[in-house]
Design an enzyme around this catalytic site. Structure first.
Site, short mmCIF file in Angstrom:
data_model
loop_
_atom_site.label_atom_id
_atom_site.label_comp_id
_atom_site.label_asym_id
_atom_site.label_seq_id
_atom_site.Cartn_x
_atom_site.Cartn_y
_atom_site.Cartn_z
N CYS B 83 0.66 -1.24 -0.08
CA CYS B 83 0.07 -0.20 0.04
C CYS B 83 0.86 1.40 0.05
CB CYS B 83 -0.94 -0.03 1.18
SG CYS B 83 -1.88 -1.51 1.40
N HIS B 333 -9.31 4.16 -0.64
CA HIS B 333 -8.06 3.42 -0.93
C HIS B 333 -7.60 2.71 -1.86
CE1 HIS B 333 -4.29 2.20 0.85
NE2 HIS B 333 -4.87 1.25 1.58
#
Lengths: 348, 385, 132
Positions: B83, B333
């Site tokens: 991420c 996200h």
């Protein structure tokens, strides 16, 4: 001398009551409870199978035997519910224990007597001197078809015995066998549930073979029922083993320690071996034990053991079978049972 | 090293963008970025994507992206750090410019996550964990952070209300962000009572599954001065650090070493302290994550992240505003895009162009992008000059 | 997970084999080739006890693909008596009464399987240590 140097059992945590099965199918629970002396049965968790029960039982046996697993020269797993149709359970068990790679293994199947088949082979193989130690396991996560009479008793559990020729906890005095071709219960390839001959499984099958093997071994050993401290007969329910014991002339105090089925159910290949383990948990040194298994198809193996002084030194190194049975249990409803046994499946 | 400025930013809307493919999203963000910069020059491209392969089946973004940008033959590279891939793309672009290797570099962060089922997306995200010793056991990312949340609650007395306030605050901020996936407000009660995902974390403690892309264009500060479109925004510090991939192996489960090191390195490079920071965009993939990051960066002492959040420290009008964009929680996200989108927000704020979510007089921004459960982190300091 | 990747891990999954650093005695699970404590690169294989205490846990209610029919299930970090921490499922437990500090013992269980016809992957899970 040859005999048992360590033993252990594993019983799953889950139980289902006879009433909870009967209520789903509209059956008469009291008739099962009274007629077959069955109250509840063990149910394997969704992450348990014959291999896991075998490993966990064998680890308890190793704790009692106190031997290096590399000494084990043969592993026999008797079951009618091996996780794979092709690929041995014994390799999984051997790896998990640390017995690989110089270990001979075979998966055995003979309905409910596959466990004692392994014990029979292990005892005689060690006796022959080819290997010093062998491991014999009887384990099952047996299934009865939904609503079938077998669903009330088909249970899960495992017993493991490490056989050796030194540091015995129970010496083998003799073995015998009684076997014919009698189809009282079977499961064809690629079918999920067994079929059975109903009342035909009684007199011509269970009673004939168990009685035949018991009488044969007592004749061979020149012993009578009163010469034994304990007896264990295969326990497909709570009624048959008591009936056959009474008929042969045994008394309740001889069979009671090993009679697990009223609250365990029938653990098939694990059934009479687990009764033997529960008996070893309480037997005094020098006790004579008669073990007679039964497997549909049909046959019985019979063994006579005499316990040694060492038994009381090692029995508390691992959990007792009765403790596992009585103190480790959570009752589940039929829906949970059906999910755990994959009778119903969630969509991916 | 040359000073490096951000001369353009661009983002797609974040959300479930059913009509857009991975190439569409990259091109849309890049075009917005070029329009913002007002130049047409491009020397090189860096692309941050965590798992375009598992999410869409498409690898080799280093060919796909320049091709569909109409920039065939331009060098491009994809970088990956779970991420934190977006932050890595910006860092890589920075290094190219700072070193003098290239002048104008486009950093794109991308993730197209809704082409797979929820279970497959959960699986793909879990590949950022230790495959053989964490993911093998069926743990998920919400699960990993939930274990940290439980430990935090038990050690420090952090409450469900305090965790929920992170979501409440970030949704409030995100409600003013036109790019946000979930631009609505929530209450603490709604957060706590939403469906349980991994105890003690509920659905509204978790950032969503999102499609989106973000892009920034970096160039030497000298060149940026010549272009003179709005205030100059300069990357003055970059910190990058790693930690164990398995959370079981951390010296302290509740102190994220990679975040502490990355932020202190970035601040050190910029010649700043945490007190100098006007606001931060941090990696709130879960409510507990924002609290852990605040504590690990030294914004508050260990154990004080929850109470400080409830007291309003990190609110838009607080002493240390965190996630004015809405954060991962409300903005969304798209994992590979997040680190780049954080920089976009930093620049928007430093330009004074953040509208209703504008932090007055914002001059120095910190962005913190995290890989996995804290196994890697990239921190940028961006200043208005 | 494909068979070779699972098969390679059998000593760890089945027997909890760890690496004990010959220089600093630190025990690493899974085994490593370089000791992160002292930098040494010589190890002895040891088998972990499988006994320890639960340090934190969660209940997975939204599982990844491959675990759909197991949910909800508990996953936690257990610190073994020899100081090694590892993550695993906690099975045979009541997820509502599980708490940190509970004593745990490793058992051999099915972890997952490759669909209904594929290979079955076994390994360690923990159960509350209640003496059975």
């Amino acid at each position: 001398m040859v005999g048992i140097v360590g033993y252990g059992t594993q019983i799953p945590r889950y139980r289902i009551r006879v009433e909870d099965i009967a209520s789903v199918w509209g059956a008469d629970a009291p008739s099962y409870k009274r007629g077959l002396n069955l109250n509840e049965k063990s149910v394997p968790g969704p992450d348990e199978d014959t291999a896991t029960l075998s490993v966990n039982a064998a680890r308890n046996a190793l704790l009692r035997a106190g031997i290096d697993p590399q000494l084990i020269g043969a592993v026999y797993v008797g079951s009618e519910s091996h996780p794979y149709a092709v690929k041995p359970t014994g390799t999984i068990v051997s790896e998990a224990l640390g017995a690989c790679p110089r270990v001979h293994t075979a998966d055995l199947e003979f309905a409910c007597k596959a466990g004692t088949e392994g014990l029979f082979i292990a005892l005689h193989e060690v006796q022959s001197g080819v290997i010093t130690h062998a491991l014999a396991i009887g384990a099952d996560t047996s299934q009865g078809a939904p609503g079938d009479a077998l669903e009330y008793s088909a249970a899960a559990g495992a017993a493991a015995f490490i056989v050796g020729s030194e540091d015995l906890i129970a010496e083998l005095l003799t073995t015998d066998v009684y076997m014919t071709d009698t189809a009282d219960f079977w499961r064809r390839e690629h079918t999920p549930y067994p079929e059975h001959g109903g009342r035909f499984t009684g007199v011509p099958a269970y009673f004939r073979h168990v009685t035949g093997a018991a009488k044969a071994i007592m004749d061979r050993a020149e012993m009578a029922p009163e010469d034994f401290d304990y007896c264990i007969f295969h326990q497909p329910n709570g009624k048959f083993p008591v009936q056959v014991a009474r008929k042969l002339g045994f008394t309740e105090e001889q069979w009671a320690p090993g009679l697990l089925s009223p609250t365990l159910g029938n653990t098939y290949s694990g059934s009479s071996p687990m009764g033997l383990a529960a008996t070893l948990d309480v037997a005094n040194p020098g006790a004579h034990i008669l073990l007679v298994s039964y497997g549909s198809g049909a046959g019985s193996d019979a063994f006579i053991f005499r316990t040694t002084e060492r038994l009381s030194d090692v029995r508390d190194r691992a959990p007792h079978t009765r403790t596992q049975l009585d103190e480790y249990r959570v009752h589940i409803p039929y829906g949970t049972y059906a999910k755990f046994r994959r009778k119903i499946l969630k969509a991916e | 090293m040359r000073d490096v400025a951000i001369i353009g930013i661009g983002m797609t809307r974040f959300g479930e963008l059913w009509e857009s493919s991975i190439r569409d999203l990259c091109v849309e963000a890049a075009l917005a970025c070029f329009n913002d910069a007002g130049i047409d020059r491009l020397d090189s491209i860096t692309i941050g994507s965590m798992s375009s392969g598992l999410f869409t089946g498409q690898e080799h973004l280093a060919s796909l992206v320049p091709d569909y940008l109409g920039r065939r033959n331009v060098p491009a590279v994809r970088v990956e750090s779970a991420c934190a891939s977006g932050g890595q793309a910006v860092r890589t672009a920075f290094l190219e410019v700072a070193s003098g290797m290239s002048d104008v570099v486009l950093a794109i962060g991308i993730e197209k996550m809704t082409d797979v089922s929820g279970g497959e997306a959960t699986y793909a995200l879990a590949t950022a964990a230790d495959q053989d010793y964490e993911a093998f056991h069926g743990v998920t990312f919400p699960g990993l952070y939930a274990m940290m949340a439980r430990a935090h609650m038990e050690r420090f007395g952090t409450t469900r209300d305090q965790l929920a306030q992170v979501a409440v605050k970030n949704h409030e901020n995100g409600s003013h962000n036109p790019h946000a996936q979930f631009p609505f407000t929530v209450t603490r009660k709604q957060v706590i009572n939403s469906v349980m995902i991994a105890d003690p974390l509920t659905l509204l403690d978790c950032s969503p599954i999102t499609d989106g892309a973000a892009a920034v264009l970096v160039a030497p500060a000298e060149m940026a001065r010549e272009l003179q479109r709005g205030p100059l925004t300069v990357i003055t510090g970059i910190g990058h650090a790693t930690d164990t991939i398995s959370i079981a192996h951390r010296a302290d489960l509740l102190h994220l070493d990679a975040i502490e090191l990355a932020s202190s390195r970035a601040l050190g490079m910029a010649g700043k302290t945490i007190e100098d920071i006007d606001f931060a965009e941090v990696h709130d993939c879960f409510t507990i994550a924002e609290i852990l990051v605040l504590e690990s960066m030294g914004v508050v002492p260990a154990g004080q992240g929850g109470p400080a959040t409830l007291d309003g420290l990190t609110a838009l009008d607080g002493d240390f505003p965190v996630n004015p964009s809405g954060g991962l929680k409300s903005k969304g996200h798209p994992v590979g895009a997040t680190g780049v989108a954080q920089i976009c927000e930093a620049v928007t704020q430093l330009r004074g162009a953040a509208g209703d979510r504008q932090i007055p007089n914002a001059r120095i921004a910190l962005t913190q992008n995290m890989g996995g459960s804290g196994g890697s982190s990239v921190v940028h300091i961006v200043e208005a000059r | 997970m494909q068979v070779p990747r699972f098969w390679r891990e059998i000593p760890r999954y089945y027997r909890l084999e760890a690496a004990a650093c010959v220089q600093c005695d630190a025990i690493h699970f899974p085994p490593r080739k370089i000791c992160p404590s002292c930098g040494a690169n010589a190890f002895e294989t040891v088998r972990l006890s499988g006994r320890g205490a639960l340090t934190t846990f969660t209940i997975i209610r939204t599982p990844p693909s491959g675990f759909t029919d197991q949910a909800p299930y508990a996953v936690g970090i257990v610190e073994l008596d020899e100081g090694v921490r590892l993550m695993a499922q906690i099975t045979d437990c009541d997820v509502d009464t599980l708490k940190t500090g509970d004593r745990m013992i490793a058992k051999f269980r099915r972890i997952r399987e490759e669909g209904r016809t594929g290979v079955i992957m076994y390994g360690y899970k923990f159960v509350p240590d209640v003496g059975v």
